[in-house]
Design a protein around this motif. Structure first.
Motif, PDB file in Angstrom:
ATOM      1  N   THR A  78       0.783  -1.121   0.086  1.00 21.75           N
ATOM      2  CA  THR A  78      -0.011   0.048  -0.094  1.00 21.75           C
ATOM      3  C   THR A  78       0.885   1.340  -0.003  1.00 21.75           C
ATOM      4  O   THR A  78       1.783   1.175   0.630  1.00 21.75           O
ATOM      5  N   VAL A  79       0.396   2.301  -0.851  1.00 12.03           N
ATOM      6  CA  VAL A  79       1.386   3.530  -0.813  1.00 12.03           C
ATOM      7  C   VAL A  79       0.200   4.691  -0.278  1.00 12.03           C
ATOM      8  O   VAL A  79      -1.073   4.575  -0.773  1.00 12.03           O
ATOM      9  N   TYR A  80       0.484   5.674   0.446  1.00 10.81           N
ATOM     10  CA  TYR A  80      -0.320   6.590   0.854  1.00 10.81           C
ATOM     11  C   TYR A  80       0.155   8.005   0.527  1.00 10.81           C
ATOM     12  O   TYR A  80       1.303   8.255   0.164  1.00 10.81           O
ATOM     13  N   LEU A  81      -0.612   9.052   0.644  1.00 10.55           N
ATOM     14  CA  LEU A  81      -0.415  10.294   0.120  1.00 10.55           C
ATOM     15  C   LEU A  81      -1.110  11.297   0.965  1.00 10.55           C
ATOM     16  O   LEU A  81      -2.344  11.539   1.240  1.00 10.55           O
ATOM     17  N   GLN A  82      -0.243  11.995   1.895  1.00  5.72           N
ATOM     18  CA  GLN A  82      -0.835  12.489   3.017  1.00  5.72           C
ATOM     19  C   GLN A  82      -0.689  14.097   2.514  1.00  5.72           C
ATOM     20  O   GLN A  82       0.245  14.667   1.941  1.00  5.72           O
ATOM     21  N   MET A  83      -1.917  14.689   2.625  1.00  6.44           N
ATOM     22  CA  MET A  83      -2.072  16.102   1.843  1.00  6.44           C
ATOM     23  C   MET A  83      -2.578  16.964   2.684  1.00  6.44           C
ATOM     24  O   MET A  83      -3.450  16.808   3.423  1.00  6.44           O
ATOM     25  N   ASN A  84      -1.504  17.972   3.051  1.00  5.35           N
ATOM     26  CA  ASN A  84      -1.960  18.949   4.055  1.00  5.35           C
ATOM     27  C   ASN A  84      -1.978  20.270   3.332  1.00  5.35           C
ATOM     28  O   ASN A  84      -1.528  20.525   2.176  1.00  5.35           O
ATOM     29  N   THR A  85      -2.560  21.213   4.123  1.00  6.62           N
ATOM     30  CA  THR A  85      -2.809  22.740   3.538  1.00  6.62           C
ATOM     31  C   THR A  85      -3.157  22.613   1.911  1.00  6.62           C
ATOM     32  O   THR A  85      -2.541  23.272   1.194  1.00  6.62           O
ATOM     33  N   LEU A  86      -4.274  21.985   1.931  1.00  2.50           N
ATOM     34  CA  LEU A  86      -4.781  21.575   0.274  1.00  2.50           C
ATOM     35  C   LEU A  86      -5.287  23.305  -0.277  1.00  2.50           C
ATOM     36  O   LEU A  86      -5.828  24.029   0.674  1.00  2.50           O
ATOM     37  N   LYS A  87      -5.108  23.322  -1.338  1.00  9.38           N
ATOM     38  CA  LYS A  87      -5.459  24.610  -1.989  1.00  9.38           C
ATOM     39  C   LYS A  87      -6.714  24.042  -3.258  1.00  9.38           C
ATOM     40  O   LYS A  87      -6.752  22.981  -3.434  1.00  9.38           O
ATOM     41  N   PHE A  88      -7.237  25.116  -3.680  1.00  7.40           N
ATOM     42  CA  PHE A  88      -8.285  24.869  -4.627  1.00  7.40           C
ATOM     43  C   PHE A  88      -7.524  24.191  -5.787  1.00  7.40           C
ATOM     44  O   PHE A  88      -8.304  23.565  -6.497  1.00  7.40           O
ATOM     45  N   GLU A  89      -6.393  24.553  -6.262  1.00  6.16           N
ATOM     46  CA  GLU A  89      -5.948  23.923  -7.536  1.00  6.16           C
ATOM     47  C   GLU A  89      -5.516  22.714  -7.082  1.00  6.16           C
ATOM     48  O   GLU A  89      -4.907  21.928  -8.014  1.00  6.16           O
ATOM     49  N   ASP A  90      -5.502  21.939  -5.898  1.00  7.86           N
ATOM     50  CA  ASP A  90      -5.320  20.658  -5.814  1.00  7.86           C
ATOM     51  C   ASP A  90      -6.535  19.831  -6.320  1.00  7.86           C
ATOM     52  O   ASP A  90      -6.354  18.537  -6.169  1.00  7.86           O
ATOM     53  N   THR A  91      -7.445  20.290  -6.658  1.00 13.33           N
ATOM     54  CA  THR A  91      -8.512  19.514  -6.994  1.00 13.33           C
ATOM     55  C   THR A  91      -8.381  18.875  -8.286  1.00 13.33           C
ATOM     56  O   THR A  91      -7.694  19.138  -9.023  1.00 13.33           O
TER      57      THR A  91
END
Length: 125
Positions: A78-91
């Motif tokens: 399994t691989v994970y992606l922890q995404m913090n401080t998300l921005k509109f452009e990360d959609t």
């Protein structure tokens, strides 16, 4: 064949966090690097992050450095992606990919042999 199944997408406000997961089924192919790509509406698929089989080797797109963290549980495939401080452009639709070539940490979709169906991430207020 290798099957990749992503999970963890959803709606989040700007500044929020999400963690994506990608589970790889056991197949006949040996998996080396795993990566995340994303595709926003009307845009081309772009590289987000990759991690290979060599401990500690990761690569990130400049747009996510310092905000996203890729990690891997080899025992669970399994691989994970922890995404913090998300921005509109990360959609976008986030897809997991697996490479069958050793010692590579590719940033191009063509370097990855297997792909998941994707999970949607929407950053909106």
């Amino acid at each position: 064949q290798v099957q990749l199944v992503e999970s963890g997408g959803g709606f989040v406000q700007p500044g929020g966090s999400l963690t994506l997961s990608c589970a790889a089924s056991r197949g006949t192919a040996r998996i080396y690097a795993m990566a995340w790509f994303r595709q926003a509406p009307g845009k081309e698929r772009e590289f987000v992050a990759a991690i290979n089989e060599v401990a500690g080797r990761v690569n990130y797109a400049d747009s996510v450095k310092g905000r996203f963290t890729i990690s891997r549980d080899t025992a669970k495939n399994t691989v994970y992606l922890q995404m913090n401080t998300l921005k509109f452009e990360d959609t976008g639709v986030y897809c997991c990919a697996a490479d069958v070539t050793p010692l590579r940490l590719g940033m191009r979709p063509a370097e990855y042999a297997y792909w998941g169906q994707g999970t949607h991430v929407t950053v909106s207020s």
